[in-house]
Design a protein around this motif. Sequence first.
Motif, PDB file in Angstrom:
ATOM      1  N   LEU A   1     -20.362  -2.853 -24.532  1.00  0.00           N
ATOM      2  CA  LEU A   1     -21.133  -2.476 -23.431  1.00  0.00           C
ATOM      3  C   LEU A   1     -21.579  -3.320 -22.928  1.00  0.00           C
ATOM      4  O   LEU A   1     -22.324  -4.403 -23.356  1.00  0.00           O
ATOM      5  N   ALA A   2     -21.413  -3.595 -21.569  1.00  0.00           N
ATOM      6  CA  ALA A   2     -22.188  -4.431 -20.725  1.00  0.00           C
ATOM      7  C   ALA A   2     -23.368  -3.764 -19.691  1.00  0.00           C
ATOM      8  O   ALA A   2     -23.116  -2.685 -19.067  1.00  0.00           O
ATOM      9  N   VAL A   3     -24.301  -4.422 -19.845  1.00  0.00           N
ATOM     10  CA  VAL A   3     -25.730  -3.851 -19.008  1.00  0.00           C
ATOM     11  C   VAL A   3     -26.472  -4.742 -18.336  1.00  0.00           C
ATOM     12  O   VAL A   3     -26.694  -5.963 -18.732  1.00  0.00           O
ATOM     13  N   SER A   4     -26.701  -4.627 -17.037  1.00  0.00           N
ATOM     14  CA  SER A   4     -27.909  -5.379 -16.387  1.00  0.00           C
ATOM     15  C   SER A   4     -28.901  -4.174 -15.758  1.00  0.00           C
ATOM     16  O   SER A   4     -28.577  -3.304 -15.372  1.00  0.00           O
ATOM     17  N   HIS A   5     -30.152  -4.873 -15.926  1.00  0.00           N
ATOM     18  CA  HIS A   5     -31.315  -4.148 -15.415  1.00  0.00           C
ATOM     19  C   HIS A   5     -32.488  -4.825 -14.980  1.00  0.00           C
ATOM     20  O   HIS A   5     -32.634  -6.022 -15.471  1.00  0.00           O
ATOM     21  N   VAL A   6     -33.134  -4.547 -14.112  1.00  0.00           N
ATOM     22  CA  VAL A   6     -34.221  -5.168 -13.507  1.00  0.00           C
ATOM     23  C   VAL A   6     -35.129  -5.252 -14.643  1.00  0.00           C
ATOM     24  O   VAL A   6     -35.646  -4.547 -14.974  1.00  0.00           O
ATOM     25  N   ALA A   7     -35.529  -6.599 -14.564  1.00  0.00           N
ATOM     26  CA  ALA A   7     -36.766  -6.957 -15.685  1.00  0.00           C
ATOM     27  C   ALA A   7     -38.234  -6.752 -15.187  1.00  0.00           C
ATOM     28  O   ALA A   7     -38.403  -7.396 -14.139  1.00  0.00           O
ATOM     29  N   ALA A   8     -39.089  -5.971 -16.068  1.00  0.00           N
ATOM     30  CA  ALA A   8     -40.253  -5.941 -15.673  1.00  0.00           C
ATOM     31  C   ALA A   8     -41.106  -6.996 -15.767  1.00  0.00           C
ATOM     32  O   ALA A   8     -42.307  -7.100 -15.279  1.00  0.00           O
ATOM     33  N   ASP A   9     -40.751  -7.842 -16.797  1.00  0.00           N
ATOM     34  CA  ASP A   9     -41.362  -9.117 -17.257  1.00  0.00           C
ATOM     35  C   ASP A   9     -40.659 -10.358 -16.983  1.00  0.00           C
ATOM     36  O   ASP A   9     -40.891 -11.193 -17.717  1.00  0.00           O
ATOM     37  N   SER A  10     -40.135 -10.361 -15.871  1.00  0.00           N
ATOM     38  CA  SER A  10     -39.387 -11.726 -15.317  1.00  0.00           C
ATOM     39  C   SER A  10     -40.202 -12.827 -14.804  1.00  0.00           C
ATOM     40  O   SER A  10     -39.866 -14.114 -14.671  1.00  0.00           O
ATOM     41  N   GLY A  11     -41.561 -12.217 -14.624  1.00  0.00           N
ATOM     42  CA  GLY A  11     -42.397 -13.236 -13.626  1.00  0.00           C
ATOM     43  C   GLY A  11     -41.944 -13.495 -12.267  1.00  0.00           C
ATOM     44  O   GLY A  11     -42.702 -14.109 -11.651  1.00  0.00           O
ATOM     45  N   SER A  12     -41.061 -12.425 -11.684  1.00  0.00           N
ATOM     46  CA  SER A  12     -40.841 -12.668 -10.380  1.00  0.00           C
ATOM     47  C   SER A  12     -41.922 -12.248  -9.632  1.00  0.00           C
ATOM     48  O   SER A  12     -42.546 -11.161  -9.878  1.00  0.00           O
ATOM     49  N   GLU A  13     -42.396 -13.103  -8.562  1.00  0.00           N
ATOM     50  CA  GLU A  13     -43.926 -12.687  -7.909  1.00  0.00           C
ATOM     51  C   GLU A  13     -43.305 -11.446  -6.926  1.00  0.00           C
ATOM     52  O   GLU A  13     -42.383 -11.535  -6.322  1.00  0.00           O
ATOM     53  N   ARG A  14     -44.104 -10.673  -6.896  1.00  0.00           N
ATOM     54  CA  ARG A  14     -44.330  -9.809  -5.819  1.00  0.00           C
ATOM     55  C   ARG A  14     -43.418  -8.465  -6.038  1.00  0.00           C
ATOM     56  O   ARG A  14     -42.938  -7.507  -5.363  1.00  0.00           O
TER      57      ARG A  14
ATOM     58  N   VAL B   1     -35.113  -2.785 -22.749  1.00  0.00           N
ATOM     59  CA  VAL B   1     -33.692  -2.867 -22.313  1.00  0.00           C
ATOM     60  C   VAL B   1     -32.906  -3.206 -23.871  1.00  0.00           C
ATOM     61  O   VAL B   1     -31.725  -2.674 -23.892  1.00  0.00           O
ATOM     62  N   LEU B   2     -33.452  -3.944 -24.643  1.00  0.00           N
ATOM     63  CA  LEU B   2     -32.890  -4.187 -25.916  1.00  0.00           C
ATOM     64  C   LEU B   2     -32.471  -3.141 -26.615  1.00  0.00           C
ATOM     65  O   LEU B   2     -31.437  -2.888 -27.320  1.00  0.00           O
ATOM     66  N   ARG B   3     -33.385  -1.804 -26.575  1.00  0.00           N
ATOM     67  CA  ARG B   3     -32.954  -0.510 -27.278  1.00  0.00           C
ATOM     68  C   ARG B   3     -31.747   0.099 -26.812  1.00  0.00           C
ATOM     69  O   ARG B   3     -30.973   0.713 -27.729  1.00  0.00           O
ATOM     70  N   PHE B   4     -31.267  -0.403 -25.533  1.00  0.00           N
ATOM     71  CA  PHE B   4     -30.005   0.196 -25.034  1.00  0.00           C
ATOM     72  C   PHE B   4     -29.037  -0.216 -25.826  1.00  0.00           C
ATOM     73  O   PHE B   4     -27.769   0.271 -25.856  1.00  0.00           O
TER      74      PHE B   4
ATOM     75  N   GLY C   1     -27.092 -13.245 -26.242  1.00  0.00           N
ATOM     76  CA  GLY C   1     -28.099 -12.003 -26.315  1.00  0.00           C
ATOM     77  C   GLY C   1     -28.191 -11.614 -25.042  1.00  0.00           C
ATOM     78  O   GLY C   1     -27.646 -11.719 -23.853  1.00  0.00           O
ATOM     79  N   LEU C   2     -29.460 -10.819 -24.889  1.00  0.00           N
ATOM     80  CA  LEU C   2     -30.068 -10.185 -23.772  1.00  0.00           C
ATOM     81  C   LEU C   2     -30.903 -11.325 -23.069  1.00  0.00           C
ATOM     82  O   LEU C   2     -32.017 -11.588 -23.601  1.00  0.00           O
ATOM     83  N   VAL C   3     -30.371 -11.659 -21.920  1.00  0.00           N
ATOM     84  CA  VAL C   3     -30.814 -12.831 -21.346  1.00  0.00           C
ATOM     85  C   VAL C   3     -30.904 -12.622 -19.697  1.00  0.00           C
ATOM     86  O   VAL C   3     -30.367 -11.591 -19.356  1.00  0.00           O
ATOM     87  N   GLY C   4     -31.565 -13.644 -19.112  1.00  0.00           N
ATOM     88  CA  GLY C   4     -31.725 -13.394 -17.777  1.00  0.00           C
ATOM     89  C   GLY C   4     -30.065 -13.467 -17.109  1.00  0.00           C
ATOM     90  O   GLY C   4     -29.307 -14.183 -17.696  1.00  0.00           O
ATOM     91  N   CYS C   5     -29.828 -12.808 -16.092  1.00  0.00           N
ATOM     92  CA  CYS C   5     -28.435 -12.511 -15.681  1.00  0.00           C
ATOM     93  C   CYS C   5     -27.773 -13.975 -15.601  1.00  0.00           C
ATOM     94  O   CYS C   5     -26.575 -14.012 -16.060  1.00  0.00           O
ATOM     95  N   ALA C   6     -28.402 -14.773 -15.014  1.00  0.00           N
ATOM     96  CA  ALA C   6     -27.859 -16.152 -14.735  1.00  0.00           C
ATOM     97  C   ALA C   6     -27.347 -16.846 -16.006  1.00  0.00           C
ATOM     98  O   ALA C   6     -26.486 -17.775 -16.077  1.00  0.00           O
TER      99      ALA C   6
ATOM    100  N   LEU D   1     -34.251 -12.056 -13.201  1.00  0.00           N
ATOM    101  CA  LEU D   1     -34.611 -10.853 -12.438  1.00  0.00           C
ATOM    102  C   LEU D   1     -34.238  -9.669 -13.036  1.00  0.00           C
ATOM    103  O   LEU D   1     -34.601  -8.754 -13.411  1.00  0.00           O
ATOM    104  N   PRO D   2     -32.649  -9.691 -12.911  1.00  0.00           N
ATOM    105  CA  PRO D   2     -32.149  -8.820 -13.936  1.00  0.00           C
ATOM    106  C   PRO D   2     -31.900  -9.383 -15.253  1.00  0.00           C
ATOM    107  O   PRO D   2     -31.263 -10.577 -15.079  1.00  0.00           O
ATOM    108  N   TYR D   3     -32.074  -8.577 -16.176  1.00  0.00           N
ATOM    109  CA  TYR D   3     -31.549  -8.889 -17.678  1.00  0.00           C
ATOM    110  C   TYR D   3     -30.110  -8.487 -17.662  1.00  0.00           C
ATOM    111  O   TYR D   3     -29.679  -7.665 -17.044  1.00  0.00           O
ATOM    112  N   ALA D   4     -29.293  -9.125 -18.390  1.00  0.00           N
ATOM    113  CA  ALA D   4     -28.070  -8.860 -18.608  1.00  0.00           C
ATOM    114  C   ALA D   4     -27.592  -9.331 -20.069  1.00  0.00           C
ATOM    115  O   ALA D   4     -28.085 -10.028 -20.852  1.00  0.00           O
TER     116      ALA D   4
END
Length: 273
Positions: A188-201, A227-230, A240-245, A264-267
């Motif tokens: 299973l591959a998942v990417s998901h916008v991170a609420a706690d990435s620190g991305s401004e605005r 996101v880890l729950r998925f 593991g579950l890290v920033g997409c890059a 910004l997206p977790y992956a």
Amino acid sequence: MTGNASWVPPEIDTTVPNPARVYDFWLDGDHNFAADRALGEQILKIMPGVRDAARLNRAFLRRAARYMVDAGVRQFLDVGSGIPTVGNLHEIVQQVDPACRVLYVDREPVAVAHSELLLQGNDNCAVLQADLRDVNDIFEAEPARRLLDPAQPTGVFMLLLLHFVPDEWDPAGILTRYRDQLAPGSFLAVSHVAADSGSERLDEAVQVYKTGQHQQNQPFPRTHDQVLRFFEGFDLVEPGLVGCAMWNPQGVGDMSDDPSINSLPYAGVGRKP
């Protein structure tokens, strides 16, 4: 739109922005309309790095798909596949092994219509219009029975999809139902916008996105733990579950100069034991 609109179903209201077409715009595709571009530009003014984040997500798709092929997977299910653009899943895996089979699933008629055109003549691929919640219907549909052997491992992709799934739909429960359909050794591959990435605005951009979208396409960024729950019931592949890059980058093109966009997206990729 810069291309021929003959592929667009007549019932589609092209004056209403669509997530798949906004994403296509960010990737410099030509299957989007004025409403999509207007919303996409609004977001870019708030977070210019969003276009980079979309590119990083496609790069993650390529790396995750190659990882699964190298692990022996030869059948794939891409749920919420969106509008086909450069570097589609079937192109990546069939470049390694033309016998790889791919089923695309999306609920949006516009994505399905264009996918059907793209896949003409490719007997190892199909597209199905369905909601991700219709798990049994997806696996029992004729294209799935033809392309996906339930006894063999399957590579499932849900990229930038689950943050459009509200909590009341129980996204973790939906993932459990998919997991239960899969043979051991599936991924299973998942990417998901991170609420706690620190991305401004980010909050401001999400609010603008919600204002411009139909009620059923509202985004819900989530934290790392959420996101880890998925991946419950899957063994996470390193790192593991890290920033997409940061998911096994292979070159400078897999990274952004902006650290917040890299996260910004977790992956993540998980393997069913």
